[in-house]
Design an enzyme around this catalytic site. Structure first.
Site: not given
Ligand code: B3K
Ligand code: ZN
Length: 881
Positions: A128, A268-272, A304-305, A308
């Protein structure tokens, strides 16, 4: 790196793609410098696409090594391949065909941390917003939904762990010490949610049973030896999964859910899908290394992730203009989660502080943009506080306007209607309109119009008629490229607080729609009359911060003091006290600027002491009450012609006055909160630590403050207390023996732990005073510092620019020159990081003229650098415009 072409993308130019990609099969043959990626795409021409319409796939810095169409190599004339585009001029007559694309990428050379890269030897991806096109040619846009099957091959020794999205299908050995794994994700998804992780990591495992009895295997992967530090993240994950079932009826949908912590990560992070990738800062925690703030952040970001999965993944965005559709909504969801897990009032105050610190300067400066922007040059620059935090506030206002039940019905309808789709803000709002029967067309301006709306309020009480009249005037300030604004629908929660502290109820109301304690402001002017009010109440407005606005209320200081002590809404109590603090600091600032001494009314310090000592209040609330508005908050309130050194002096003078007036009370309170040695990261324990640490901060301003802080540091049994004491020593005491000893002690204890060393950098970089810049420059040569690691850069350089007002805004302009040179240097490796750092210049126009000129010169020097990235070029040009 994509250099700045100046190309502008516009919302109104959206049109659906000519081709779809229903299936995507990927094979990765991993090697550190030459990873071979084979993508086999099932391409489908849309019904109305002409046979002669070329298929144009996105790339970014790619090298094509092989191409096949339906298993055959095409003629050279049939296609064109450049690093940023693969064009197939004429596609086969059949509507569906298979395209096989082979590219070779170098993960080790990828310092931009977009696409496939390596972090401490681990292969990882970040796609992303537009990173997938750095891996293979694709229709790299969020409305292209595809079902992915991924095969990963690697040397077993180098990468025993091979992960991708979805469920594991198959794995086994290959010749030459290599092995493979195949993953299949049954849910169609956009390319930005693709992920791959391969390396040698430790795992902690658990299980979750969903509301319908399905078992999900959970894994959190971290560096070997750090497994115990992942326990809190795992616990937060399970609580998030349960909460989403209870609060939103959302169940998890795959057999596995994996989280991987990496140490080089841009955000911070990624919601893959099924494989969240995290900055290790937001996974690893124990009492020895993490502060209470770290624990709270981990809980919020894990949630949060995870959230998503429904808001972002199963329902994604049609295009990047709709980013707030997933981000604002998911922030709203994680805020609600944290409010339920912790204290709602304390959480709300923290949210508002963050919104004001990060989003207000954006909305009020050159980078202002609507929650749903209409234009962008580089989408990565729109992962902003406006899209995220104001986007969340907008969802929160929908709930306020609709009420809890209709809001939930609207969410349910949105999920039912759009599951499996790429949706828009219009779709989202329509679900709430249909579920509630309300017209949200004026409200929709919150998505379309930038700027912080302002309400100016006056009130008059007519004792004879027993009537209170409130006059409200709405204005929306102009923002770049939007000078004329339309009037908004602002839900203003309020209370009329009587002498006994209870809300007074009116027998009738005239002049505006008032429902459930909310005045619905939607015109330029409202004059609202409340009848049957037996005595003059104190006016409590924007309770719970019901709308993200600025407010000026003509109000007596006694009324504010009364609200601070008695309002039934805790947020409003905090707000009233802080309004008094701000006003007092601003008055002191003006006196200091006029060559006079700062002076404060003794009542204010007494009020602060009374609230801090009120045992009916949660300690976490008292801690927030005693935390004075920041220098940046004060500067924003003053508005322009800012001299940061005088702001600092005025704020410090109030802190000293509060400490001096409350010495005995604060000392006794501090002693009563002594750390019992037991540690729990829960909110109540964290609140007691926060209160004790802010009391220390105040007491440190009195004689022998350094001795007290040094003892606090020495006796600390957790990182919250240790870091707080170190900050007090370094910020309040300057270059003392105590500060130097504590810094050396901290350094030698944690030298091997990069995340803890970041705190050491941060504390020094946020120290007040011109010499902080010299210290930061020296620390760049510290062996723990690296220009390639985003956490290190943010801890040292980002902290200087954003948290040391007197260090960054040095009168000689050296802070600006330093940041300008540094962002240009960073831009060569990591444009996203450089662009983010450069936003620290965004409020330059509110400075006094000499600093303003120096900041402008520094910005111009960046703008004139050749070969800037699109990311940095865009930020600098908009900041200067
Ligand atoms: N969606 C990611 C952010 C991606 C940023 C790309 N520049 C994390 C999040 O908001 O959950
Ligand atoms: Zn998000």
């Amino acid at each position: 790196m994509r250099t700045d072409t100046g190309q502008v993308f516009k919302l109104e130019d959206y049109r659906p793609s000519d081709y779809a990609i229903p299936r995507t099969e990927l094979t990765f043959r991993l090697a550190p410098e030459a990873t071979v990626v084979t993508a086999t795409l099932t391409i489908e021409r849309r019904e109305d696409t002409a046979l002669t319409t070329p298929l144009v796939l996105d790339g970014d810095g790619l090298a094509l090594s092989r191409l096949e169409i339906d298993g055959r190599e095409p003629d050279l004339s049939a296609y064109d391949a450049t690093p940023d585009r693969l064009t197939i001029h004429v596609s086969p007559a059949a509507r569906q065909f298979r395209l096989t694309i082979e590219t070779v990428v170098n993960p080790s050379a990828n310092l931009a941390l977009m696409g496939l890269y390596r972090s401490s030897g681990v292969y990882c991806t970040q796609c992303e917003a537009e990173g997938f096109r750095r891996i293979t040619y694709f229709l790299d846009r969020p409305d292209i939904l595809s079902v992915y099957t991924v095969r990963i091959e690697a040397r077993r020794e180098e990468a025993p762990l091979l992960l991708s999205n979805g469920n594991p299908v198959e794995s086994g050995d290959l010749p030459g010490g290599r092995h493979f794994a195949v993953w299949h994700d049954p849910f169609q998804k956009p390319s930005y949610l693709f992920a791959l992780i391969a390396g040698d990591l430790g795992r902690i495992s658990d299980q979750f049973t969903t509301m319908n009895g399905r078992t999900v295997d959970l894994g959190v992967y971290v560096e070997h030896g750090k497994e115990p530090l992942a326990a809190y993240a795992m616990d937060a994950l399970k609580r998030s999964m349960k909460w989403d079932e209870e609060a939103f009826g959302r169940e998890y949908d795959l057999d596995v859910f994996n989280i991987v912590a990496v140490s080089d990560f841009n955000m911070g992070a990624m919601e893959n899908k099924g494989l969240n990738v995290f900055n290790d800062k937001y996974v690893l925690a124990d009492r020895e290394t993490a502060t209470d703030t770290d624990f709270a952040n981990i809980e919020a970001i894990i949630a949060h992730e995870y959230f998503h999965n429904w808001t972002g993944n199963r329902i994604t965005c049609r295009d990047w203009f709709q980013l707030c559709l997933k981000e604002g909504l998911t922030v709203y969801r994680d805020h609600e989660f944290s409010a339920d897990q912790r204290s709602r009032a304390v959480k709300r105050i923290a949210e508002v502080r963050a919104l004001r610190a990060l989003q207000f300067p954006e909305d009020q400066g050159p980078l202002a943009h609507p929650v749903r922007p209409r234009r962008y040059r580089e989408i990565n620059n729109f992962y902003t506080a406006t899209v995220y935090e104001k986007g969340s506030e907008v969802v929160r206002m929908i709930r306020t306007i609709l009420g809890t039940a209709a809001f939930r019905a609207g969410m349910d309808l949105y999920f039912d209607r759009h599951d499996g789709e790429a949706a828009t803000i219009e779709d989202f709002l329509k679900a709430f309109e249909d579920a509630s029967g309300r017209d949200l067309s004026q409200f929709a301006l919150w998505y379309h119009q930038a700027g912080t709306p302002h309400l100016a309020v006056t009130s008059r009480y007519d004792a004879a008629a027993k009537e209170l009249t409130i006059d409200i005037e709405q204005s929306v300030p102009p923002t770049p490229s939007e000078t004329r604004k339309r009037l908004m629908h602002i839900p203003l929660a309020f209370g009329l607080v009587g002498k006994d502290g209870q809300d007074m109820l009116a027998s009738s109301v005239d002049g505006a729609t008032v429902e459930d304690g909310v005045i619905h402001v939607h015109k330029r002017r409202h004059s609202v009359t409340f009848s049957g009010i037996s005595s003059r109440p104190a006016l409590s407005l924007n309770r719970g911060f019901s709308a993200p606005i600025t407010l000026s209320v003509e109000q007596k200081a006694e009324d504010l003091a009364f609200l601070a002590g008695h309002d039934s809404d805790l947020f409003a109590r905090w707000e009233a006290l802080h309004t008094l603090f701000s006003k007092a600091i601003i008055t002191a600032y003006r006196r200091l600027r006029g060559g006079k001494a700062a002076e404060f009314k003794p009542e204010l310090a007494a009020l602060a002491g009374a609230i801090a000592g009120d045992e009916t209040l949660e300690p976490a609330f008292c801690a927030l009450a005693l935390t004075l508005p920041s220098e940046a908050d004060i500067a924003r309130e003053i508005g322009g012609d800012i001299d940061p050194e005088i702001v600092f002096a005025a704020r410090l003078a109030l802190a000293q006055a509060i400490a001096a007036a409350n010495r005995q009370g604060f000392e006794a309170h501090y002693a009563s909160l002594v750390d019992g040695g037991e540690f729990s990261p829960d909110a109540a324990s964290a609140g007691r630590r926060a209160l004790r640490n802010i009391l220390l901060d105040h007491l440190s301003l009195l004689p022998d403050g350094a001795g007290l802080a040094a003892r606090h540091f020495r006796d600390a049994t957790n990182m919250t207390d240790r870091a707080a004491a170190l900050a007090v020593l370094v910020h309040r005491q300057g270059e003392t023996q105590e500060a130097a000893e504590a810094l050396a002690r901290f350094e030698s204890t944690y030298l091997a732990d990069s995340l803890v060393m970041d705190k050491w950098f941060q504390i020094q970089a946020s120290a007040p005073g011109a010499e902080t810049l010299d210290r930061v420059k020296a620390l760049m040569r510290h062996p723990s510092f690296s220009m390639n690691n985003p956490n290190r850069v943010r801890a040292l350089i980002g902290t200087l620019a954003n948290a040391s007002q007197t260090g960054f805004h040095r009168a000689d302009g050296e802070g600006y020159r330093f940041l300008a040179d540094t962002v240009v240097d960073i831009d060569r490796r990591n444009p996203q990081l450089a662009a983010r750092l450069a936003t620290a210049f965004r409020s330059w126009r509110s400075l006094e003229p000499i600093r303003q000129e120096k900041a402008r010169a520094a910005l111009l020097s960046v703008a004139q650098t050749s070969d800037l990235s699109a990311d940095l070029g865009d930020i600098v040009q908009r900041t200067l415009a």
